[in-house]
Design a protein around this motif. Structure first.
Motif, short mmCIF file in Angstrom:
data_model
loop_
_atom_site.label_atom_id
_atom_site.label_comp_id
_atom_site.label_asym_id
_atom_site.label_seq_id
_atom_site.Cartn_x
_atom_site.Cartn_y
_atom_site.Cartn_z
N ARG A 25 4.75 -6.96 -11.57
CA ARG A 25 4.61 -7.20 -10.14
C ARG A 25 5.06 -8.61 -9.77
O ARG A 25 5.80 -8.80 -8.80
CB ARG A 25 3.14 -6.99 -9.73
N ALA A 26 4.59 -9.61 -10.51
CA ALA A 26 4.92 -10.99 -10.15
C ALA A 26 6.42 -11.24 -10.22
O ALA A 26 7.01 -11.84 -9.32
CB ALA A 26 4.18 -11.96 -11.08
N ALA A 27 7.06 -10.75 -11.29
CA ALA A 27 8.51 -10.98 -11.44
C ALA A 27 9.31 -10.22 -10.40
O ALA A 27 10.37 -10.68 -9.95
CB ALA A 27 8.94 -10.57 -12.85
N SER A 28 8.83 -9.05 -9.99
CA SER A 28 9.60 -8.21 -9.08
C SER A 28 9.51 -8.65 -7.63
O SER A 28 10.31 -8.23 -6.81
CB SER A 28 9.15 -6.75 -9.20
N ASP A 29 8.52 -9.49 -7.30
CA ASP A 29 8.36 -9.91 -5.92
C ASP A 29 9.59 -10.65 -5.40
O ASP A 29 9.87 -10.64 -4.20
CB ASP A 29 7.12 -10.80 -5.77
N LEU A 38 17.65 0.01 -8.46
CA LEU A 38 18.86 -0.01 -9.29
C LEU A 38 18.54 -0.46 -10.71
O LEU A 38 19.10 0.07 -11.68
CB LEU A 38 19.91 -0.91 -8.66
N LEU A 39 17.64 -1.43 -10.85
CA LEU A 39 17.23 -1.87 -12.18
C LEU A 39 16.51 -0.75 -12.92
O LEU A 39 16.68 -0.56 -14.14
CB LEU A 39 16.34 -3.10 -12.09
N ALA A 40 15.68 0.02 -12.18
CA ALA A 40 14.98 1.14 -12.80
C ALA A 40 15.95 2.20 -13.29
O ALA A 40 15.83 2.72 -14.40
CB ALA A 40 13.99 1.74 -11.80
N ILE A 41 16.94 2.52 -12.44
CA ILE A 41 17.96 3.50 -12.84
C ILE A 41 18.70 3.02 -14.07
O ILE A 41 18.93 3.77 -15.04
CB ILE A 41 18.94 3.75 -11.69
N LEU A 42 19.08 1.74 -14.06
CA LEU A 42 19.81 1.17 -15.19
C LEU A 42 18.98 1.23 -16.46
O LEU A 42 19.48 1.57 -17.54
CB LEU A 42 20.21 -0.28 -14.88
N SER A 43 17.69 0.92 -16.35
CA SER A 43 16.80 0.94 -17.52
C SER A 43 16.71 2.34 -18.11
O SER A 43 16.81 2.54 -19.33
CB SER A 43 15.41 0.45 -17.12
N VAL A 44 16.55 3.35 -17.24
CA VAL A 44 16.44 4.73 -17.71
C VAL A 44 17.71 5.14 -18.46
O VAL A 44 17.66 5.73 -19.55
CB VAL A 44 16.21 5.69 -16.52
N GLN A 45 18.85 4.82 -17.88
CA GLN A 45 20.10 5.27 -18.47
C GLN A 45 20.47 4.48 -19.73
O GLN A 45 21.05 5.04 -20.66
CB GLN A 45 21.23 5.21 -17.44
N VAL A 46 20.12 3.20 -19.78
CA VAL A 46 20.33 2.45 -21.01
C VAL A 46 19.44 3.02 -22.11
O VAL A 46 19.85 3.15 -23.27
CB VAL A 46 20.05 0.95 -20.79
N GLY A 47 18.20 3.38 -21.75
CA GLY A 47 17.32 4.03 -22.72
C GLY A 47 17.90 5.32 -23.23
O GLY A 47 17.86 5.62 -24.43
N ALA A 48 18.50 6.12 -22.33
CA ALA A 48 19.14 7.37 -22.75
C ALA A 48 20.35 7.08 -23.64
O ALA A 48 20.62 7.82 -24.59
CB ALA A 48 19.57 8.17 -21.52
N TYR A 244 9.29 3.03 -14.56
CA TYR A 244 8.16 3.52 -13.77
C TYR A 244 7.50 2.36 -13.02
O TYR A 244 7.16 2.48 -11.84
CB TYR A 244 7.15 4.20 -14.70
N SER A 245 7.34 1.23 -13.70
CA SER A 245 6.75 0.06 -13.06
C SER A 245 7.60 -0.43 -11.91
O SER A 245 7.10 -0.74 -10.82
CB SER A 245 6.57 -1.06 -14.09
N LEU A 246 8.92 -0.50 -12.13
CA LEU A 246 9.82 -0.96 -11.08
C LEU A 246 9.84 -0.01 -9.89
O LEU A 246 9.88 -0.44 -8.73
CB LEU A 246 11.23 -1.12 -11.66
N GLU A 247 9.80 1.29 -10.16
CA GLU A 247 9.83 2.27 -9.08
C GLU A 247 8.56 2.21 -8.22
O GLU A 247 8.62 2.33 -6.98
CB GLU A 247 10.02 3.68 -9.66
#
Length: 309
Positions: A25-29, A38-48, A244-247
């Motif tokens: 939360r603190a970093a995302s503010d 976009l960061l969440a999407i990127l994280s999911v796809q990098v994980g895949a 999930y946290s970012l979303e």
């Protein structure tokens, strides 16, 4: 169920983890909500991408097991789910939810082993697109269905013996799409029946128990190798915990409709990650197909009114 089904009925879709509280939360503010998505999407796809790269050492079912085991472990620590107070109907809904989650992930990873990432994600995206269209009931949505169907037809290996896209891969991706749609509907049902994160936590445990025999049976002793466990943990974090946290933070600061439109970019991002991480160069036909699905997803989301149902 609302018509904003591309992003899930009430919370971000498909991640299968409990609410992480104030994590990130603190970093995302300092980051705009669109950037968080976009960061969440990127994280999911990098994980895949890392998961697919791990296929050289483990079969897809074993990689799925590592990912779901990570989620179940986090859930056991944070969620602390209990069966006390749940009716037989509640338990049945949770079990169905967990089965949908497990089969969805297993079939998607099997699809990844048969086709490029961007293509697999594009086909799988038909699931939430179908839920959004079914909830909307507008004639215009038939256009988005036709456009998405045209995209999948472009991907079919009609008479192309050397195609990288097999019928088996398309079949697995379509199964993943159906399970994703079921996941969206069942998550809404479980959310109404079971308070807090208990339903989602129990569903992840069901998913773990479902996948464990297959994953352990196919992975064997290789699952105990430290480097494999480390990569598997990274896949679980990148594919679940971080996005999930970012979303959740993004949804706190932006309308669900805008969130759904941004999430429609996921197939295109998957194609780019596949290119950069795995060296998967797509041809014009494959990019055109992905474009059809992305445009259909954006169109269905924009035309949805989002009335509860």
């Amino acid at each position: 169920m609302t018509a904003d089904a591309l992003q899930g009925p009430a919370e971000p879709y498909k991640r299968g983890l409990p609410r992480p509280g104030t994590l990130l939360r603190a970093a995302s503010d300092a980051v705009p909500p669109s950037g968080l998505v976009l960061l969440a999407i990127l994280s999911v796809q990098v994980g895949a991408g890392f998961a697919k790269d791990l296929f050289s050492q483990l079969p897809p079912s074993a990689v799925v097991f590592l990912r779901i085991a990570t989620g179940a472990l986090v859930m056991g620590i944070i969620g602390r789910p209990r069966l006390r107070g749940l009716s037989r109907g509640d338990v049945g809904a949770v079990v169905a939810f967990g089965v949908a989650l497990g089969v969805m992930n297993l079939s998607f990873y099997e699809a990844l082993s048969h086709m490029p990432m961007g293509v697999a994600v594009a086909i799988e995206f038909l699931g939430p697109l179908g839920v959004a269209v079914a909830a909307s009931h507008r004639r215009l949505d038939l256009l988005w269905v036709a456009l998405a169907g045209s995209g999948v037809a472009l991907l079919a290996p009609w008479g192309t013996a050397a195609s990288r896209i097999s019928w088996a891969g398309i079949g697995f991706a379509l199964i993943a799409a159906v399970c994703w749609a079921a996941y969206i509907l069942l998550s809404a049902s479980v959310g109404r029946r079971v308070p807090g994160t208990t339903g989602l936590s129990l569903a992840m445990i069901v998913s773990f128990l479902l996948i464990a025999p297959v994953g352990i049976g196919t992975g064997g002793a290789d699952l105990l190798r430290p480097e494999v466990l480390l990569i598997g943990l990274g896949v679980g974090l990148l594919s679940s915990v971080i996005p999930y946290s970012l979303e959740l933070e993004a949804l706190r600061r932006m309308p669900k409709r805008v969130f759904g439109i941004l999430m429609s970019l996921e197939p295109a991002v998957a194609a780019m990650v596949g290119l950069l991480v795995l060296g998967e160069v797509l041809d014009v036909r494959e990019w055109a197909a992905i474009g059809c699905v992305v445009v259909a997803s954006v169109g269905a989301t924009r035309s949805s009114r989002g009335t509860p149902g």
